[in-house]
Design a protein around this motif. Structure first.
Motif, PDB file in Angstrom:
ATOM      1  N   ALA A  86       0.820  -1.223  -0.112  1.00 48.02           N
ATOM      2  CA  ALA A  86      -0.183  -0.156  -0.017  1.00 48.02           C
ATOM      3  C   ALA A  86       0.955   1.248   0.013  1.00 48.02           C
ATOM      4  O   ALA A  86       0.664   2.034  -0.710  1.00 48.02           O
ATOM      5  CB  ALA A  86      -0.948  -0.113   1.059  1.00 48.02           C
ATOM      6  N   ARG A  87       1.935   1.184   0.789  1.00 45.00           N
ATOM      7  CA  ARG A  87       2.896   2.497   0.721  1.00 45.00           C
ATOM      8  C   ARG A  87       3.422   2.689  -0.549  1.00 45.00           C
ATOM      9  O   ARG A  87       3.450   3.612  -1.028  1.00 45.00           O
ATOM     10  CB  ARG A  87       3.858   2.132   1.871  1.00 45.00           C
ATOM     11  CG  ARG A  87       4.801   3.596   1.966  1.00 45.00           C
ATOM     12  CD  ARG A  87       6.142   3.307   3.046  1.00 45.00           C
ATOM     13  NE  ARG A  87       6.649   2.105   2.851  1.00 45.00           N
ATOM     14  CZ  ARG A  87       7.695   1.944   2.077  1.00 45.00           C
ATOM     15  NH1 ARG A  87       8.006   2.690   1.113  1.00 45.00           N
ATOM     16  NH2 ARG A  87       8.343   0.506   2.008  1.00 45.00           N
ATOM     17  N   LEU A  88       3.944   1.648  -1.189  1.00 45.23           N
ATOM     18  CA  LEU A  88       4.670   1.822  -2.302  1.00 45.23           C
ATOM     19  C   LEU A  88       3.865   2.087  -3.272  1.00 45.23           C
ATOM     20  O   LEU A  88       4.257   2.934  -4.275  1.00 45.23           O
ATOM     21  CB  LEU A  88       5.453   0.349  -2.733  1.00 45.23           C
ATOM     22  CG  LEU A  88       6.507   0.050  -1.707  1.00 45.23           C
ATOM     23  CD1 LEU A  88       6.904  -1.538  -2.199  1.00 45.23           C
ATOM     24  CD2 LEU A  88       7.615   0.865  -2.077  1.00 45.23           C
ATOM     25  N   ALA A  89       2.561   1.758  -3.472  1.00 43.28           N
ATOM     26  CA  ALA A  89       1.491   2.345  -4.414  1.00 43.28           C
ATOM     27  C   ALA A  89       1.566   3.784  -4.142  1.00 43.28           C
ATOM     28  O   ALA A  89       1.380   4.598  -5.161  1.00 43.28           O
ATOM     29  CB  ALA A  89       0.448   1.440  -4.461  1.00 43.28           C
ATOM     30  N   ALA A  90       1.284   4.135  -2.915  1.00 41.74           N
ATOM     31  CA  ALA A  90       0.990   5.523  -2.456  1.00 41.74           C
ATOM     32  C   ALA A  90       1.951   6.394  -2.929  1.00 41.74           C
ATOM     33  O   ALA A  90       1.882   7.362  -3.587  1.00 41.74           O
ATOM     34  CB  ALA A  90       0.663   5.414  -1.439  1.00 41.74           C
ATOM     35  N   GLU A  91       3.299   6.022  -2.700  1.00 41.84           N
ATOM     36  CA  GLU A  91       4.595   6.827  -3.327  1.00 41.84           C
ATOM     37  C   GLU A  91       4.568   6.828  -4.842  1.00 41.84           C
ATOM     38  O   GLU A  91       5.147   8.054  -5.123  1.00 41.84           O
ATOM     39  CB  GLU A  91       5.697   6.086  -2.587  1.00 41.84           C
ATOM     40  CG  GLU A  91       5.707   6.493  -1.092  1.00 41.84           C
ATOM     41  CD  GLU A  91       7.063   5.582  -0.406  1.00 41.84           C
ATOM     42  OE1 GLU A  91       7.760   4.857  -1.294  1.00 41.84           O
ATOM     43  OE2 GLU A  91       7.374   5.684   0.822  1.00 41.84           O
ATOM     44  N   ALA A  92       4.162   6.006  -5.497  1.00 35.66           N
ATOM     45  CA  ALA A  92       4.269   5.855  -6.767  1.00 35.66           C
ATOM     46  C   ALA A  92       3.213   6.653  -7.447  1.00 35.66           C
ATOM     47  O   ALA A  92       2.988   6.656  -8.909  1.00 35.66           O
ATOM     48  CB  ALA A  92       4.488   4.362  -7.425  1.00 35.66           C
ATOM     49  N   GLY A  93       2.068   7.136  -6.749  1.00 35.85           N
ATOM     50  CA  GLY A  93       0.960   7.555  -7.421  1.00 35.85           C
ATOM     51  C   GLY A  93       0.193   6.509  -8.085  1.00 35.85           C
ATOM     52  O   GLY A  93      -0.712   7.199  -8.916  1.00 35.85           O
ATOM     53  N   ALA A  94       0.334   5.286  -7.730  1.00 38.14           N
ATOM     54  CA  ALA A  94      -0.396   4.371  -8.298  1.00 38.14           C
ATOM     55  C   ALA A  94      -1.930   4.177  -7.344  1.00 38.14           C
ATOM     56  O   ALA A  94      -1.865   4.470  -6.487  1.00 38.14           O
ATOM     57  CB  ALA A  94       0.195   3.144  -8.407  1.00 38.14           C
ATOM     58  N   GLU A  95      -2.721   3.501  -8.214  1.00 35.35           N
ATOM     59  CA  GLU A  95      -4.290   2.892  -7.528  1.00 35.35           C
ATOM     60  C   GLU A  95      -3.687   2.102  -6.312  1.00 35.35           C
ATOM     61  O   GLU A  95      -2.719   1.228  -6.599  1.00 35.35           O
ATOM     62  CB  GLU A  95      -4.696   2.035  -8.426  1.00 35.35           C
ATOM     63  CG  GLU A  95      -5.549   2.750  -9.659  1.00 35.35           C
ATOM     64  CD  GLU A  95      -6.601   3.552  -8.716  1.00 35.35           C
ATOM     65  OE1 GLU A  95      -7.377   3.176  -8.090  1.00 35.35           O
ATOM     66  OE2 GLU A  95      -6.810   4.859  -9.488  1.00 35.35           O
ATOM     67  N   PRO A  96      -4.376   2.289  -5.421  1.00 33.69           N
ATOM     68  CA  PRO A  96      -3.954   1.336  -4.091  1.00 33.69           C
ATOM     69  C   PRO A  96      -4.423  -0.161  -4.330  1.00 33.69           C
ATOM     70  O   PRO A  96      -5.356  -0.367  -4.984  1.00 33.69           O
ATOM     71  CB  PRO A  96      -4.920   1.834  -2.847  1.00 33.69           C
ATOM     72  CG  PRO A  96      -5.877   2.650  -3.762  1.00 33.69           C
ATOM     73  CD  PRO A  96      -5.277   3.142  -4.942  1.00 33.69           C
ATOM     74  N   PRO A  97      -3.503  -1.115  -3.779  1.00 28.20           N
ATOM     75  CA  PRO A  97      -4.019  -2.575  -4.033  1.00 28.20           C
ATOM     76  C   PRO A  97      -5.336  -2.931  -3.448  1.00 28.20           C
ATOM     77  O   PRO A  97      -5.805  -2.242  -2.346  1.00 28.20           O
ATOM     78  CB  PRO A  97      -2.995  -3.350  -3.120  1.00 28.20           C
ATOM     79  CG  PRO A  97      -2.253  -2.302  -2.624  1.00 28.20           C
ATOM     80  CD  PRO A  97      -2.645  -1.086  -2.888  1.00 28.20           C
ATOM     81  N   SER A  98      -6.068  -3.753  -4.193  1.00 23.57           N
ATOM     82  CA  SER A  98      -7.399  -4.019  -3.848  1.00 23.57           C
ATOM     83  C   SER A  98      -7.454  -4.827  -2.508  1.00 23.57           C
ATOM     84  O   SER A  98      -6.457  -5.162  -2.210  1.00 23.57           O
ATOM     85  CB  SER A  98      -8.017  -4.716  -4.752  1.00 23.57           C
ATOM     86  OG  SER A  98      -7.671  -6.193  -5.078  1.00 23.57           O
ATOM     87  N   ALA A  99      -8.440  -5.153  -2.063  1.00 20.28           N
ATOM     88  CA  ALA A  99      -8.781  -5.686  -0.959  1.00 20.28           C
ATOM     89  C   ALA A  99      -8.298  -7.523  -1.362  1.00 20.28           C
ATOM     90  O   ALA A  99      -7.454  -7.950  -0.422  1.00 20.28           O
ATOM     91  CB  ALA A  99     -10.179  -5.725  -0.129  1.00 20.28           C
ATOM     92  N   ALA A 100      -8.595  -7.846  -2.271  1.00 22.67           N
ATOM     93  CA  ALA A 100      -8.049  -9.107  -2.618  1.00 22.67           C
ATOM     94  C   ALA A 100      -6.688  -9.241  -2.871  1.00 22.67           C
ATOM     95  O   ALA A 100      -6.091 -10.311  -2.654  1.00 22.67           O
ATOM     96  CB  ALA A 100      -8.979  -9.449  -4.196  1.00 22.67           C
ATOM     97  N   GLU A 101      -5.943  -8.213  -3.429  1.00 22.48           N
ATOM     98  CA  GLU A 101      -4.483  -8.292  -3.616  1.00 22.48           C
ATOM     99  C   GLU A 101      -4.166  -8.285  -2.283  1.00 22.48           C
ATOM    100  O   GLU A 101      -3.052  -9.123  -2.079  1.00 22.48           O
ATOM    101  CB  GLU A 101      -4.200  -6.999  -4.526  1.00 22.48           C
ATOM    102  CG  GLU A 101      -4.566  -7.240  -5.962  1.00 22.48           C
ATOM    103  CD  GLU A 101      -4.556  -6.058  -6.731  1.00 22.48           C
ATOM    104  OE1 GLU A 101      -4.231  -6.005  -7.633  1.00 22.48           O
ATOM    105  OE2 GLU A 101      -4.660  -4.776  -6.033  1.00 22.48           O
ATOM    106  N   LEU A 102      -4.323  -7.486  -1.357  1.00 19.66           N
ATOM    107  CA  LEU A 102      -3.760  -7.350  -0.139  1.00 19.66           C
ATOM    108  C   LEU A 102      -3.970  -8.496   0.822  1.00 19.66           C
ATOM    109  O   LEU A 102      -3.078  -9.229   1.498  1.00 19.66           O
ATOM    110  CB  LEU A 102      -4.441  -6.303   0.748  1.00 19.66           C
ATOM    111  CG  LEU A 102      -3.950  -4.851   0.215  1.00 19.66           C
ATOM    112  CD1 LEU A 102      -4.722  -3.802   1.037  1.00 19.66           C
ATOM    113  CD2 LEU A 102      -2.486  -4.570   0.443  1.00 19.66           C
ATOM    114  N   ALA A 103      -5.101  -9.181   0.565  1.00 20.85           N
ATOM    115  CA  ALA A 103      -5.380 -10.400   1.229  1.00 20.85           C
ATOM    116  C   ALA A 103      -4.569 -11.569   0.650  1.00 20.85           C
ATOM    117  O   ALA A 103      -3.869 -12.629   1.487  1.00 20.85           O
ATOM    118  CB  ALA A 103      -6.829 -10.944   1.150  1.00 20.85           C
TER     119      ALA A 103
END
Length: 192
Positions: free
Chosen positions: A68-85
């Motif tokens: 989640a942090r890396l996506a935010a730093e890159a300005g990308a879409e946050p990972p979905s709940a399924a991806e995080l799970a």
């Protein structure tokens, strides 16, 4: 008992393992044997960390937080709940994970890269010993190995680097060994 050549030649990664795992006491003689890995200056620039039970769940949470942090730093879409799970479940593939850590020591003679090689040698030797003892083993790394979240979870110091984890468990009945194509050894051994 197999010869060293047979043991090394027969090593295969086990991507799926059962929930059985060696105990802490089972690991101690194997770790002691790993101290014989080539180690310029006898610095012992390595350590191993056992992750069992809830520690694996906390590692999965660290993977998800890092993603989640890396996506935010890159300005990308946050990972979905399924991806995080899915990320959070990765450390649950084995009931024992052994983190392989390069623990750099101050030295005028031994460069940090050489200390990394020693730590990697320990990880490989331990994987061979575990396999020889009848356990399934796979060395896993990945994008989150060097993230701050994972670094903190393992309690690493500034002079330490995580080289990955050995996922260890029982070998499932009927499991087919991984396939590794044979090499032409003459192509890898040359003379100067």
């Amino acid at each position: 008992m197999s010869t060293p050549l047979e043991a090394i030649g027969g090593r295969r990664s086990s991507s799926a393992v059962t929930s059985d795992a060696p105990s802490h006491d089972d690991l101690l003689p194997l770790v002691a044997a790993c101290a014989r890995v080539a180690d310029h200056g006898a610095l012992r620039p390595w350590r191993l960390i056992e992750l069992r039970g809830d520690a694996r769940t906390r590692l999965g949470a660290a993977f998800a937080a890092a993603s989640a942090r890396l996506a935010a730093e890159a300005g990308a879409e946050p990972p979905s709940a399924a991806e995080l799970a899915k990320l959070a479940g990765k450390p649950l593939r084995a009931s024992l994970l052994i983190a392989v850590v390069a623990s750099h020591r101050e030295s005028d003679k031994v460069e940090p890269w050489e200390q990394d090689v020693t730590a990697a040698g320990v990880g490989h030797a331990l994987s061979l010993l575990l396999t020889h003892a009848g356990w399934g083993v796979m060395w896993r790394t990945g994008a989150f190995t060097r993230t701050a979240e994972v670094h903190r979870l393992h309690g690493l110091t500034e002079s330490e680097e995580l080289l990955g984890w050995l996922y260890v468990g029982g070998v499932p009945s009927g499991a087919k060994p991984g396939v590794r194509l044979p090499i032409d050894p003459a192509a890898h051994l040359t003379a100067l």
